[in-house]
Design an enzyme around this catalytic site. Sequence first.
Site, PDB file in Angstrom:
ATOM      1  N   CYS A 107       0.848  -1.198   0.000  1.00  0.00           N
ATOM      2  CA  CYS A 107       0.000   0.000   0.000  1.00  0.00           C
ATOM      3  C   CYS A 107       0.886   1.252   0.000  1.00  0.00           C
ATOM      4  O   CYS A 107       1.845   1.334   0.785  1.00  0.00           O
ATOM      5  CB  CYS A 107      -0.895  -0.005   1.238  1.00  0.00           C
ATOM      6  SG  CYS A 107      -1.742   1.564   1.459  1.00  0.00           S
ATOM      7  N   HIS A 135       2.752  -8.006  13.804  1.00  0.00           N
ATOM      8  CA  HIS A 135       1.981  -7.749  12.585  1.00  0.00           C
ATOM      9  C   HIS A 135       2.946  -7.575  11.408  1.00  0.00           C
ATOM     10  O   HIS A 135       3.966  -6.883  11.528  1.00  0.00           O
ATOM     11  CB  HIS A 135       1.121  -6.489  12.758  1.00  0.00           C
ATOM     12  CG  HIS A 135       0.116  -6.319  11.669  1.00  0.00           C
ATOM     13  ND1 HIS A 135       0.462  -5.815  10.436  1.00  0.00           N
ATOM     14  CD2 HIS A 135      -1.200  -6.623  11.610  1.00  0.00           C
ATOM     15  CE1 HIS A 135      -0.624  -5.793   9.664  1.00  0.00           C
ATOM     16  NE2 HIS A 135      -1.644  -6.289  10.357  1.00  0.00           N
ATOM     17  N   GLU A 137       2.963  -5.727   8.834  1.00  0.00           N
ATOM     18  CA  GLU A 137       3.293  -4.334   8.475  1.00  0.00           C
ATOM     19  C   GLU A 137       4.416  -3.802   9.365  1.00  0.00           C
ATOM     20  O   GLU A 137       5.358  -3.156   8.885  1.00  0.00           O
ATOM     21  CB  GLU A 137       2.043  -3.446   8.616  1.00  0.00           C
ATOM     22  CG  GLU A 137       2.332  -1.986   8.264  1.00  0.00           C
ATOM     23  CD  GLU A 137       1.160  -1.055   8.583  1.00  0.00           C
ATOM     24  OE1 GLU A 137      -0.002  -1.450   8.409  1.00  0.00           O
ATOM     25  OE2 GLU A 137       1.430   0.083   9.014  1.00  0.00           O
ATOM     26  N   SER A 275     -10.280  -4.640   4.477  1.00  0.00           N
ATOM     27  CA  SER A 275     -10.020  -5.747   3.548  1.00  0.00           C
ATOM     28  C   SER A 275     -11.244  -6.650   3.370  1.00  0.00           C
ATOM     29  O   SER A 275     -11.135  -7.761   2.855  1.00  0.00           O
ATOM     30  CB  SER A 275      -8.818  -6.567   4.034  1.00  0.00           C
ATOM     31  OG  SER A 275      -8.964  -6.887   5.399  1.00  0.00           O
TER      32      SER A 275
HETATM   33  S1  SF4 Z   1      -5.638   0.287   5.927  1.00  0.00           S
HETATM   34 FE1  SF4 Z   1      -3.584  -0.425   5.294  1.00  0.00          FE
HETATM   35  S2  SF4 Z   1      -3.849  -0.989   3.147  1.00  0.00           S
HETATM   36 FE2  SF4 Z   1      -5.589   0.306   3.674  1.00  0.00          FE
HETATM   37  S3  SF4 Z   1      -5.005   2.430   3.106  1.00  0.00           S
HETATM   38 FE3  SF4 Z   1      -4.471   2.101   5.278  1.00  0.00          FE
HETATM   39  S4  SF4 Z   1      -2.337   1.447   5.202  1.00  0.00           S
HETATM   40 FE4  SF4 Z   1      -3.159   1.134   3.183  1.00  0.00          FE
END
Ligand code: SF4
Length: 294
Positions: A107, A135, A137, A275
């Site tokens: 992202c 996590h 990320e 998601s």
């Molecule tokens: S929730 Fe995660 S994938 Fe979605 S815009 Fe925010 S950083 Fe990006």
Amino acid sequence: MKVLRAESAGFCRGVERAINIVRDYLKKGRAPVFTDGPLIHNRQMMAELEAEGVREVGDYRSRSKLDLNLSPEEKENAVVIVRAHGVTPERREYLKTLGTEFRDATCPDVGVIAGRVRLCAKKGFSTLVFGDPNHPEVVGILGYAEGRGFAVRTEADLAALPPLGDKVCMVSQSTMFPDEFEILAEKVRERYPDAQIFNTICGATRSRQGDVVRLAEQGAEAIVVIGGRHSANTVKLATLVERQGLPCYHIETLRELDLEQMKRYSVVGVTAGASTPGFLIDEVCNTLENSKNY
Ligand code: SF4
């Protein structure tokens, strides 16, 4: 039953972009299309992508070696895609050595955090990442800290840090609560007065959290949160519902919702993680709208 659907419910731009990248390769007839770990944290969407031809390889944190077992011809047509959560720079370099095409679906918002950390590390700063150390990320972001990165969530975590000197920067995992970030940032400032602090919670997280508060204000008597149990932003939405003092039903799919129990409410809010695919949200909303409360 009246259903209030959060405007922001469902895919954020980072998730949508990652899915589009994968589907573009599928459309072009590329195969196998591998993702290094789950592309996004939603099992139902990953199952859908798998049915379309995507193969998830590797592990949850993108650490294990990949045994793709491809002939030279197969490698020509294969592609390995980096998950939306991003990976460490070492992992990126490793994936590029596999002999397939490499494509990054990190992202852009996560990319900005990683870029900031990289820059600070180059200037000799130690990095604190407000987030869950397990996590993916956070694992990926810490990879840019040149060995001087630490995940912190509490004051106790700060107290347990080794001596860091004056050059300290702080960022956040993209899906945290802004108020909790500010509280810990204040503690960081007390310890390290010259700390550089960047609130990197993403816009998608903020709008989804804001919508939960709005649903409560609009009169929701309970809120259904749809999304993966291992999806950080979804879990935060469920916590936020409880903070509003409302009953929370965190489900991955409609099947988990006790519809008899829901009949006690006349107004129900529905939201979903960044998601969660729209078809799962539609299914829940339509079913609730068509059910009668007591
Ligand atoms: S929730 Fe995660 S994938 Fe979605 S815009 Fe925010 S950083 Fe990006």
